[in-house]
Design a protein around this motif. Structure first.
Motif, short mmCIF file in Angstrom:
data_model
loop_
_atom_site.label_atom_id
_atom_site.label_comp_id
_atom_site.label_asym_id
_atom_site.label_seq_id
_atom_site.Cartn_x
_atom_site.Cartn_y
_atom_site.Cartn_z
N VAL A 33 0.87 -1.18 0.00
CA VAL A 33 0.00 0.00 0.00
C VAL A 33 0.90 1.23 0.00
CG1 VAL A 33 -1.77 1.27 1.28
CG2 VAL A 33 -1.76 -1.25 1.29
N SER A 34 0.63 2.18 -0.89
CA SER A 34 1.53 3.31 -1.07
C SER A 34 0.79 4.64 -1.01
CB SER A 34 2.28 3.19 -2.40
OG SER A 34 3.08 4.33 -2.63
N PHE A 35 1.41 5.63 -0.41
CA PHE A 35 0.90 7.00 -0.37
C PHE A 35 0.96 7.65 -1.74
CE2 PHE A 35 1.79 11.58 0.24
CZ PHE A 35 0.68 11.96 0.98
N ASP A 36 1.90 7.26 -2.56
CA ASP A 36 2.23 8.00 -3.78
C ASP A 36 1.44 7.58 -5.02
OD1 ASP A 36 4.21 9.55 -2.51
OD2 ASP A 36 5.61 7.87 -2.64
N LEU A 37 0.61 6.53 -4.92
CA LEU A 37 -0.11 6.10 -6.11
C LEU A 37 -1.24 7.06 -6.49
CD1 LEU A 37 -0.21 2.22 -5.64
CD2 LEU A 37 1.25 3.57 -7.13
N ASP A 38 -1.78 7.78 -5.52
CA ASP A 38 -2.71 8.88 -5.78
C ASP A 38 -3.91 8.45 -6.62
OD1 ASP A 38 -2.65 12.12 -7.42
OD2 ASP A 38 -3.66 11.49 -5.61
N ARG A 39 -4.60 7.43 -6.16
CA ARG A 39 -5.83 7.01 -6.82
C ARG A 39 -6.87 6.69 -5.77
NH1 ARG A 39 -6.75 1.97 -11.06
NH2 ARG A 39 -9.01 2.17 -11.15
N GLY A 40 -7.90 7.48 -5.70
CA GLY A 40 -8.96 7.27 -4.72
C GLY A 40 -8.64 7.93 -3.39
N ARG A 41 -7.61 7.49 -2.73
CA ARG A 41 -7.19 8.08 -1.45
C ARG A 41 -5.67 8.01 -1.34
NH1 ARG A 41 -11.82 8.72 1.66
NH2 ARG A 41 -13.46 7.13 1.40
N LYS A 42 -5.10 8.91 -0.56
CA LYS A 42 -3.67 8.85 -0.25
C LYS A 42 -3.51 8.09 1.07
CE LYS A 42 -1.54 12.71 -2.68
NZ LYS A 42 -0.49 11.85 -3.24
N TRP A 43 -3.19 6.82 0.97
CA TRP A 43 -3.09 5.97 2.16
C TRP A 43 -1.80 6.29 2.91
CZ3 TRP A 43 -7.65 4.08 2.86
CH2 TRP A 43 -8.44 3.73 1.75
N VAL A 44 -1.91 6.71 4.14
CA VAL A 44 -0.74 7.14 4.91
C VAL A 44 -0.23 6.07 5.87
CG1 VAL A 44 -1.35 9.57 4.73
CG2 VAL A 44 -2.11 8.26 6.73
N LEU A 45 -1.08 5.10 6.22
CA LEU A 45 -0.64 4.09 7.18
C LEU A 45 -1.46 2.82 7.02
CD1 LEU A 45 -2.83 3.82 9.83
CD2 LEU A 45 -2.01 6.15 10.14
N VAL A 46 -0.86 1.75 7.50
CA VAL A 46 -1.53 0.46 7.63
C VAL A 46 -1.61 0.13 9.11
CG1 VAL A 46 -1.38 -2.03 7.18
CG2 VAL A 46 -0.75 -0.39 5.38
N MET A 47 -2.82 -0.19 9.59
CA MET A 47 -2.98 -0.76 10.92
C MET A 47 -2.94 -2.27 10.74
SD MET A 47 -5.75 1.61 12.95
CE MET A 47 -5.68 0.51 14.40
N ARG A 48 -1.81 -2.85 11.10
CA ARG A 48 -1.54 -4.25 10.82
C ARG A 48 -1.93 -5.11 12.03
NH1 ARG A 48 4.32 -5.00 8.98
NH2 ARG A 48 3.50 -3.93 7.12
N ALA A 49 -2.76 -6.12 11.77
CA ALA A 49 -3.18 -7.01 12.84
C ALA A 49 -1.98 -7.76 13.41
CB ALA A 49 -4.22 -7.99 12.32
N ARG A 50 -1.90 -7.82 14.72
CA ARG A 50 -0.85 -8.60 15.39
C ARG A 50 -1.29 -10.06 15.41
NH1 ARG A 50 2.71 -5.19 18.06
NH2 ARG A 50 1.95 -3.07 18.45
N ARG A 51 -0.82 -10.82 14.45
CA ARG A 51 -1.24 -12.21 14.30
C ARG A 51 -0.37 -13.14 15.11
NH1 ARG A 51 -2.23 -9.43 9.65
NH2 ARG A 51 -4.18 -9.89 8.56
N ALA A 52 -0.98 -14.26 15.51
CA ALA A 52 -0.23 -15.27 16.26
C ALA A 52 0.92 -15.81 15.41
CB ALA A 52 -1.16 -16.40 16.69
N SER A 53 0.68 -15.91 14.10
CA SER A 53 1.72 -16.35 13.15
C SER A 53 1.86 -15.26 12.09
CB SER A 53 1.35 -17.67 12.48
OG SER A 53 1.18 -18.68 13.46
#
Length: 246
Positions: free
Chosen positions: A220-240
């Protein structure tokens, strides 16, 4: 977060998406979105004029508000007409943005506790809680970043919303309650086309599924500039853990 929790979370989001008619939003160049309608065209939908103000679906928005105990909720007494066209001498009632309430409701229905995810009517509150170690289910990673189903992808809201829109990946440490944000839940990946699908609430005044382009490394990139400028990922803390940024 266990595999069962992630599966329940995705099921919860997709169930709500179907309840709203399985609508799709399309990202246009220039950080714009439109809603794909039945004839195949893609249209802008003005605030208060879409499905959120229909007699059938407006009560669903109040279901989401109930999960965050928001005092105002939605006015479902004057439906099936745009808020700015409501007849009578009274000023139109402005509808509140409910995208964070939607995410919070999806989390609650999937059995994600308050200590795992800080439910709130503002995205920035639950982002800051995860970032600051006050909610255990997610970590906050600036883009470009890998994402997987069960993660959240988040962008700053546009300046026209009345909130600051200058949040960038480098400034996510400064995200506070008053910063306007929007987050969608990742529900599927398509490695063949290098995209992911994410579901969010209050996307063109409905619950919509959006396809997000990834960069050449599958991030996921901030610079692709299509629809929204995604600034962060909230990544699930998975057991694996499944992914490592590369």
């Amino acid at each position: 977060m266990s595999d069962a929790q992630v599966a329940s979370l995705i099921h919860s989001a997709e169930t709500e998406w179907v309840r709203w008619g399985a609508m799709r939003a399309y990202g246009l160049p220039g950080n714009e979105l439109c809603l794909v309608i039945s004839d195949g065209s893609c249209q802008d939908v003005q605030d208060g004029c879409g499905q959120e103000q229909t007699t059938a679906l407006c009560p669903l928005v109040d279901e989401y508000w109930a999960q965050v105990r928001y005092a105002f909720g939605h006015d479902c007494t004057r439906n099936d007409v745009c808020e700015w066209q409501w007849p009578g001498p009274d000023e139109p009632v402005t509808t509140s943005a409910w995208s964070a309430a939607f995410i919070s409701a999806v989390m609650a229905r999937a059995g994600i506790s308050q200590t795992e995810f800080r439910r709130d009517h503002r995205h920035a509150v639950y982002i800051a809680a995860a970032r600051d170690g006050q909610a255990s289910a997610y970590e906050v990673v600036p883009t470009p970043a890998m994402a997987a189903p069960g993660d959240l992808i988040c962008a700053g809201r546009k300046s026209g919303s009345g909130w600051p829109s200058h949040i960038t990946p480098a400034t996510i440490a400064h995200v506070m309650a008053g910063v306007g944000m929007h987050c969608d839940l990742v529900v599927s990946m398509d490695p063949t086309h290098n995209t992911l699908d994410a579901i969010g609430g209050n996307v063109k005044q409905t619950v919509a599924r959006t396809t997000v382009d990834l960069d050449e490394m599958g991030r996921v990139s901030f610079d692709l500039d299509r629809g929204r400028k995604w600034v962060l990922v909230m990544r699930a803390r998975r057991a694996s853990p499944q992914l490592v940024d590369r």
